[in-house]
Design an enzyme around this catalytic site. Structure first.
Site, PDB file in Angstrom:
ATOM      1  N   GLY A 107       0.792  -1.477   0.228  1.00 23.27           N
ATOM      2  CA  GLY A 107      -0.246  -0.196   0.220  1.00 23.27           C
ATOM      3  C   GLY A 107       1.491   1.648  -0.045  1.00 23.27           C
ATOM      4  O   GLY A 107       2.020   1.375   0.411  1.00 23.27           O
ATOM      5  N   GLY A 132       3.986   7.184   2.877  1.00 26.34           N
ATOM      6  CA  GLY A 132       4.864   6.514   3.331  1.00 26.34           C
ATOM      7  C   GLY A 132       4.680   5.342   2.065  1.00 26.34           C
ATOM      8  O   GLY A 132       3.022   5.283   1.841  1.00 26.34           O
ATOM      9  N   THR A 133       5.236   4.144   1.764  1.00 25.03           N
ATOM     10  CA  THR A 133       5.059   3.160   0.969  1.00 25.03           C
ATOM     11  C   THR A 133       5.606   2.084   2.334  1.00 25.03           C
ATOM     12  O   THR A 133       6.386   2.173   2.843  1.00 25.03           O
ATOM     13  CB  THR A 133       5.825   2.805  -0.145  1.00 25.03           C
ATOM     14  OG1 THR A 133       6.056   3.956  -1.002  1.00 25.03           O
ATOM     15  CG2 THR A 133       5.618   2.267  -1.256  1.00 25.03           C
ATOM     16  N   LYS A 168       7.402  -0.273   6.835  1.00 24.89           N
ATOM     17  CA  LYS A 168       6.711   0.927   6.517  1.00 24.89           C
ATOM     18  C   LYS A 168       8.304   2.015   6.108  1.00 24.89           C
ATOM     19  O   LYS A 168       9.133   1.715   6.638  1.00 24.89           O
ATOM     20  CB  LYS A 168       6.665   1.601   7.081  1.00 24.89           C
ATOM     21  CG  LYS A 168       5.673   2.742   7.240  1.00 24.89           C
ATOM     22  CD  LYS A 168       5.145   2.923   7.839  1.00 24.89           C
ATOM     23  CE  LYS A 168       4.718   4.085   8.039  1.00 24.89           C
ATOM     24  NZ  LYS A 168       3.022   4.944   8.903  1.00 24.89           N
ATOM     25  N   ASP A 219      -6.061   9.530  13.239  1.00 28.00           N
ATOM     26  CA  ASP A 219      -6.802   8.948  12.185  1.00 28.00           C
ATOM     27  C   ASP A 219      -7.814   7.873  12.408  1.00 28.00           C
ATOM     28  O   ASP A 219      -7.061   7.298  10.684  1.00 28.00           O
ATOM     29  CB  ASP A 219      -5.752   9.566  10.352  1.00 28.00           C
ATOM     30  CG  ASP A 219      -5.889   9.064   9.335  1.00 28.00           C
ATOM     31  OD1 ASP A 219      -7.174  10.121   9.108  1.00 28.00           O
ATOM     32  OD2 ASP A 219      -5.457   9.042   8.086  1.00 28.00           O
TER      33      ASP A 219
END
Ligand SMILES: *[C@@H]1O[C@H](CO)[C@@H](O)[C@H](O)[C@H]1NC(C)=O
Ligand SMILES: *[C@@H]1O[C@H](CO)[C@@H](O)[C@H](O)[C@H]1NC(C)=O
Ligand SMILES: *[C@@H]1O[C@H](CO)[C@@H](O)[C@H](O)[C@H]1NC(C)=O
Ligand SMILES: *[C@@H]1O[C@H](CO)[C@@H](O)[C@H](O)[C@H]1NC(C)=O
Ligand SMILES: *[C@@H]1O[C@H](CO)[C@@H](O)[C@H](O)[C@H]1NC(C)=O
Ligand SMILES: *[C@@H]1O[C@H](CO)[C@@H](O)[C@H](O)[C@H]1NC(C)=O
Length: 745
Positions: free
Chosen positions: A425, A430-431, A446, A544
């Site tokens: 994702g 970031g990735t 991550k 979040d």
């Protein structure tokens, strides 16, 4: 079971296992022929689909005529005169029948076999292009023709013996041309210009043949015994099952003769199909259980450096527990592991390591631990939550699990050099890559997009938070890597996607999660957020909370993830934050308005998740004509007592009506515009647990009952009494805020 009975059982079991082992040995090394059929004719192996006798062969033309008048017996194709010399896979080699003619010194023909003819039409064989049309002689010409509109010719002329060389076919004394694919009929005729009168001293004969190119080597001496010199040059025939391709055969008859663990291939010249054992299997693909697993590990030259584990159709290399790597000789091999570094060292290493990165001097890293931290270091350390980490560790002395420090090499290996295909994702921060560690466990790694000072805080923050946390519904941080320019975090891998995905992205439109599962996931999530709010000495606000941050494992257990936006929230400081963080649709309107962040912001966002769980609708939807914002939509419909129209179809039944009503009211309270009117996350979690019947079953109702405040008693608020002056005020305020949201977009 009494002991006496167990012993014979084990004996029987052992016997059974032994039988199985023997059976597999027999089938691996056993015959390639059907039961009761001969597998050899003379010295030649006859594997199925070829066989001696019609019942032992697949079809008429694979029925081998084994002529026992010869000693040893010789196999022939069908009724013809084609003698088989070798069969392997789809290739059948037959004995060469050359055409030849020899002349006397005066030019009279003394030996005449000047014509050659093969006819394979109507058989499953074709001539392989491994064969060449070859003529030998120094006064020789030949013409050939066949089906597929083939015709060809060759002339070989030479004048001196000295010019003849030993070679495959040097062009002097020997001439060669290729043949086309799908050739089934072949005719050749031999002739001479001067009846060898000019070359008779060294060449009285000429010959023409079709034969395997690689097997032939020209020698001048062959001219004197030309037929016998060609006897061992076989003609290669391609065999194919039927006259159809795999695809056509499947479509026409629905079946293919290829047995298990084998694949169908179109034959090399496209005249039919053949079977071949799949990769990792060996044996006869035309026989049941003919293709057997190859035990690659038995081969002393297998590619494993470490441990070799055979499996059906494959094998795996791995390393012993005390080392890591891919275990392959041609890969990274196995390297002894470093010892795990306890958390205290992680803390120092982390604070120090980041500062080193900032200063740009990697050499400092090792010496820093020994030195007093400089004033600057200390400032960063403090700012980034390092002190807090340290505090936590000292207060949990020995109780904290050690966190692994991964090396850059390890993580590069684990992610196949951060390969695109490993991306799980990509988000604002970031990735996330899927990583496979040497022990074959799967992790999520991550990697921040860009790493600058402003994000450093976030990174440290995440480490600081996560190392403190240990809750079954919070994604676990397994370790981190500081060696890279951009620090990497290694998390537990949660396999089953996000709640968002399961609610909204299921094919067929409707989600398959039952009401019970939804309620449990909600309760687990609430528990996890409540834990965040209370676990550390200072509350951790997630910031979040959304369905996309609720991961589900294989049992659909919820795991709250992504603390990218969370920040430790020291209670003694003012709770003002200039940058509004969060996701549209979940954002607490009060926080949006005032920039005042409290735990109640998470409660609001969780309320939106509850509404999502109810309705199966996305929190923001521009296709929705009436109300784009799900939270507002939900509140409006609830006020009009339209709950069951909101509910995703199929969720409600007689048993859960009360539950659904209660959860809806809880969601309403979570969505109160004023934070102070919302319940605390702990209360929400407790209510959801109670609704699930959890507390009743475990019999701890009394003690937990005390933690619930009176105004949170769900059943005490009748649905009709919900609309107070406060809520009508909410309504207009909400509108106003949503207008401003729309404006910003
Ligand atoms: C076997 O070969 C001999 C000699 O070529 C021949 O006479 C005989 O007919 C053959 N037998 C069979 C069954 O083909
Ligand atoms: C070559 O041989 C053929 C057949 O035996 C014969 O008819 C012809 O006359 C010969 N030619 C010469 C030049 O000897
Ligand atoms: C052979 O040639 C004829 C006439 O040129 C043509 O009609 C036919 O299709 C050709 N056959 C093959 C197999 O190429
Ligand atoms: C060709 O091979 C034969 C037999 O192997 C040998 O006697 C002869 O010397 C070789 N000729 C050349 C030119 O290599
Ligand atoms: C394929 O073989 C079948 C039977 O073996 C026969 O009936 C059919 O005509 C053949 N088709 C072609 C294109 O040769
Ligand atoms: C059949 O399998 C073997 C071994 O896996 C392979 O070497 C060979 O090329 C295959 N043949 C075909 C026609 O695919």
């Amino acid at each position: 079971m009494p002991k006496q009975e167990i012993v014979p059982c084990i004996v029987v079991l052992l016997f059974f296992v032994l039988c199985l082992m023997l059976a597999s040995v027999v089938s691996v090394y056993g015959t390639e022929q059907m039961d009761g059929c001969k597998s050899k004719c003379g010295n030649i192996n006859i594997p199925y689909p070829f066989g001696i006798g019609r019942h032992c062969s697949m079809e008429e033309w694979t029925n081998i005529n084994c002529n026992t008048t010869f000693s040893p017996p010789k196999p022939f194709i069908g009724p013809g005169n084609l003698e088989i010399v070798h069969i392997s896979g789809f290739e059948v080699r037959i004995r060469n029948i050359p055409a030849s003619s020899c002349y006397s010194q005066s030019g009279a023909l003394v030996e005449d076999f000047s014509e050659l003819y093969y006819d394979l039409r109507g058989t499953p064989y074709t001539f392989s292009t491994k064969n060449k049309f070859t003529i030998l002689g120094c006064d020789t010409s030949a013409l050939s023709k066949g089906n597929v509109n083939y015709s060809s010719g060759c002339i070989s002329i030479c004048d001196k013996r000295e010019n003849l060389m030993n070679s495959s076919c040097p062009g002097i004394g020997c001439c060669q041309t290729s043949i086309p694919k799908r050739l089934k009929e072949f005719y050749a005729t031999l002739s001479s210009l001067y009846n060898y009168t000019n070359v008779w001293s060294f060449d009285p004969c000429g010959a023409v043949f079709l034969g395997e190119q690689d097997m032939y080597k020209f020698k001048a001496s062959d001219f004197f015994n030309i037929r016998s010199s060609l006897v061992d040059i076989p003609v290669v025939l391609n065999f194919a099952v039927s006259n159809q391709t795999c695809k056509d055969a499947k479509e026409d008859s629905g079946t293919i003769v290829c047995k298990e663990n084998s694949d169908c291939y179109d034959s090399i010249d496209g005249t039919g199909y053949i079977c071949n054992c799949s990769a990792g299997y060996k044996g006869n693909p035309y026989l049941s259980q003919g293709c057997q697993d190859v035990n690659e590990c038995e081969d002393p030259n297998n590619p494993c450096e470490g441990i070799c584990i055979n499996s059906k159709g494959s094998y795996k290399c791995s390393c012993p527990d005390d080392s890591y790597g891919d275990g392959r000789k041609d890969g990274s091999g196995c390297t002894k592991k470093n010892k795990k570094i306890p958390v205290l060292q992680l803390t120092l290493g982390l604070g120090g390591g980041i500062v080193v990165l900032l200063l740009g001097g990697s050499g400092l890293f090792h010496t820093l631990k020994k030195r007093q931290l400089s004033k600057l270091n200390r400032k960063y350390f403090q700012q980034n939550g390092g002190l807090l980490l340290k505090q936590t560790i000292s207060s949990h002395e020995g109780g904290v699990e050690s966190t692994k420090i991964f090396t850059a090499k390890e993580l590069k290996l684990a992610t196949n050099s951060f390969d695109q295909s490993r991306i799980l994702g990509q988000g604002g921060y970031g990735t996330v890559y899927k990583g496979i560690l040497p022990d074959l466990s799967i992790v999520a790694i991550k990697k921040s997009k860009i790493f600058n000072e402003s994000q450093l805080g976030q990174f440290i923050n995440e480490v600081a938070i996560l190392t403190q946390l240990n809750h079954r519904n919070v994604v676990k941080l397994m370790g981190c890597c500081l060696e890279t320019e951009i620090p990497l975090l290694v998390y537990e891998f949660v396999s089953n996607g996000t709640l968002f995905h399961h609610l909204h992205e299921n094919s067929g439109g409707q989600s398959s999660i039952s009401w019970e599962d939804r309620l449990r996931i909600a309760a687990e999530t609430a528990g996890a957020i409540a834990y965040l709010h209370s676990a550390a000495s200072t509350p951790i606000i997630h910031r979040d909370v959304k369905s996309a941050n609720i991961l589900l494992d294989s049992n659909f257990t919820a795991k709250v993830a992504d603390f990218g936006a969370s920040k430790l929230n020291p209670s003694d400081q003012t709770q003002i934050d200039t940058l509004v963080q969060g996701t549209m649709g979940y954002l607490d309107p009060e926080y949006f308005h005032t920039s005042q962040l409290t735990e109640k912001s998470d409660v609001y966002s969780f309320g939106v998740v509850l509404a999502e769980i109810f309705t199966g609708k996305k929190p923001l939807c521009f296709e929705r004509s009436q109300e784009r914002n799900l939270a507002t939509h939900f509140i409006l419909w609830m006020k009009e007592n339209n709950l069951f129209q909101l509910l995703e179809a199929g969720l409600a039944n007689e048993k859960n009506t009360i539950q659904i009503h209660a959860v809806a009211k809880l969601a309403m309270r979570c969505l109160s515009l004023k934070g102070e009117n919302r319940p605390s996350m702990k209360e929400v979690a407790a209510e959801l647990d109670q609704l699930r019947g959890f507390l009743r079953q475990t019999g701890t109702k009394q003690s937990s009952g005390k933690t619930m405040s009176v105004d949170c008693d769900l059943y005490a608020i009748p649905s009709s009494s919900y609309s107070t002056d406060d809520t009508s005020g909410e309504y207009s305020m909400e509108k106003q805020i949503l207008r401003s949201m729309n404006f910003h977009r």
